[in-house]
Scaffold this active site. Structure first.
Site, PDB file in Angstrom:
ATOM      1  NE  ARG A  46      -2.755   0.372   3.160  1.00 15.58           N
ATOM      2  CZ  ARG A  46      -2.085   0.419   4.501  1.00 15.58           C
ATOM      3  NH1 ARG A  46      -1.386   1.524   4.655  1.00 15.58           N
ATOM      4  NH2 ARG A  46      -2.064  -0.627   5.337  1.00 15.58           N
ATOM      5  CE1 TYR A  98     -17.211  11.886 -15.338  1.00 10.76           C
ATOM      6  CE2 TYR A  98     -16.462  11.927 -13.222  1.00 10.76           C
ATOM      7  CZ  TYR A  98     -17.140  11.011 -14.198  1.00 10.76           C
ATOM      8  OH  TYR A  98     -17.032   9.812 -14.176  1.00 10.76           O
ATOM      9  CG  ASP A 170     -10.669  16.926 -14.028  1.00 12.02           C
ATOM     10  OD1 ASP A 170      -9.825  16.195 -14.782  1.00 12.02           O
ATOM     11  OD2 ASP A 170     -11.727  16.231 -13.409  1.00 12.02           O
ATOM     12  CE  LYS A 195     -13.116   8.707 -17.733  1.00 12.01           C
ATOM     13  NZ  LYS A 195     -13.297  10.057 -16.888  1.00 12.01           N
TER      14      LYS A 195
END
Ligand SMILES: *Cc1c(COP(=O)(O)O)cnc(C)c1O
Length: 380
Positions: A46, A98, A170, A195
């Site tokens: 992690r 978004y 973003d 994306k």
């Protein structure tokens, strides 16, 4: 190094144990230590993973930043950024956001005392009236989704920086190939790497890049403390996708221009939203801050009904009806019922997101086939 070289080489070293040219998928949860406290810099996956580290080094180079911190999704990255704020702080966001970002800001963080305000940022001077003593973060999305509005990153971040307010862009829609917000004054840049960065519609992933050591340390702390880390296989897929980022985005931009021009002259189409048109209100700013105008095109119909949109949405063959964007294959979407269904209708209509609005993510197929596919659907 120039961009096309960075995507392939930045942060990537042959594997020291075997010489493997591709960064291996370190599919392990823990690392054996020689003795108490004596290890090779890796204790628990992690906290540290070599595949993830290679990806982070590459991503920071692509955005001209010092640090990249990867997360299990674009929204997990945003979640971490919002968690660097404190109850009572205020966040000023672009209004045409978004849908998932809007949902996270309003439905999750408002409960913890973080207030987000959504404002028109298309005229940078407009934001001054909304800044208060409590404003700690400005959240910019450009080009916006799905209206493809353009926010002047340099102008907004200049206002933020003068007041000591942190800013984050973003950059999902542009990708680091077209736009580098840190160079324009932003404190942080974030991506849904799901994306364009990944580019093959096979992985969910997110990242934040910054040159601010203190913010990077806070995000690194949250990455480990909250644990929304990407798996090593996902990091490998993103690394693999990045190698062709410049080629894919360049082709998508070329295809998008041709398609936007074709849509403009179709009798059923009332409006085409594409920042590459000189008539687009954000065209001059886009030209200044982006290398090209992107692979996204939205359009509206004279017949403003859901039914009219549905005829087109269900009659394309190459354009698949699906959420998401930025992959090699072209997608067609209906924001009102899909990506933006979580935004109330009154809010949607305020920004022009009607029931008949259709969004295209243009892929890298042969453009003649894409145009023909759309024409068949439009003429149905
Ligand atoms: C998809 C998307 C996100 C969310 O990313 P996930 O990887 O799906 O969590 C955030 N911002 C924009 C602009 C997006 O398109």
């Amino acid at each position: 190094m120039k961009f096309g070289t960075k995507v392939i080489h930045a942060g990537i070293e042959p594997d020291p144990t075997t010489g493997a040219i591709m960064t291996p998928i370190f599919q392990t949860s823990t690392y054996v230590q020689e003795s108490v406290g004596k290890h090779k810099g890796y204790e628990y996956a992690r906290t540290q993973n070599p595949t993830r580290h290679a990806l982070e080094a590459n991503l920071s180079a692509l955005e001209n930043g010092k640090h990249a911190i990867c997360f299990s999704s674009g929204l997990a990255a945003m979640d971490a950024i919002f968690k660097t704020q404190n109850p009572g702080d205020e966040i000023l966001c672009t209004n045409d956001l978004y849908g998932g970002s809007y949902r996270l800001a309003t439905k999750v963080f408002e409960r913890f005392g973080l207030k987000s305000t959504f404002v028109d940022m298309y005229d940078a001077a407009n934001i001054e009236q909304y800044l208060t003593e409590k404003t700690k973060l400005i959240w910019i999305e450009t080009p916006t989704n799905p209206m493809l509005n353009i926010v002047d990153i340099k102008a907004i971040t200049a206002i933020a920086n003068a007041k000591g307010i942190t800013s984050c862009v973003d950059n999902t829609f542009a990708s680091p190939y077209l736009q580098n917000p840190l160079d324009l004054g932003a404190t942080m840049v974030t991506h849904s790497a799901t994306k364009y960065i990944g580019g093959h519609s096979d992985v969910i992933h997110g990242c934040v890049i910054t040159s601010d050591d203190k913010i990077a340390a806070e995000l690194r702390f949250l990455q480990n403390a909250a644990g929304a880390v990407p798996g090593p296989m996902d990091c490998f897929l993103i690394l693999r996708g990045i190698k062709t980022l410049h080629l894919r985005v360049q082709r998508a931009c070329e295809n998008a221009r041709t398609i936007a021009e074709q849509l403009l002259v179709h009798p059923k189409v009332s409006k085409v939203y594409y920042p590459g048109f000189e008539s687009h209100p954000g065209h001059q700013i886009a030209k200044k801050q982006m290398k090209d105008f992107g692979g996204m095109v939205s359009f509206d119909l004279h017949d403003n009904t859901l039914e009219a949109a549905d005829v087109i949405l269900s009659n394309t063959k190459l354009f698949s009806l699906a959420e998401s964007l930025g992959g090699v294959e072209s997608l067609i979407g209906h924001p009102a019922t899909m990506t933006h269904a979580s935004i109330p209708k009154e809010e949607r209509l305020k920004v022009g997101l009607t029931d008949s609005l259709i969004r295209l993510s243009i892929g890298v197929e042969d453009v003649d086939d894409l145009v023909a596919d759309l024409n068949v659907a439009l003429d149905s």
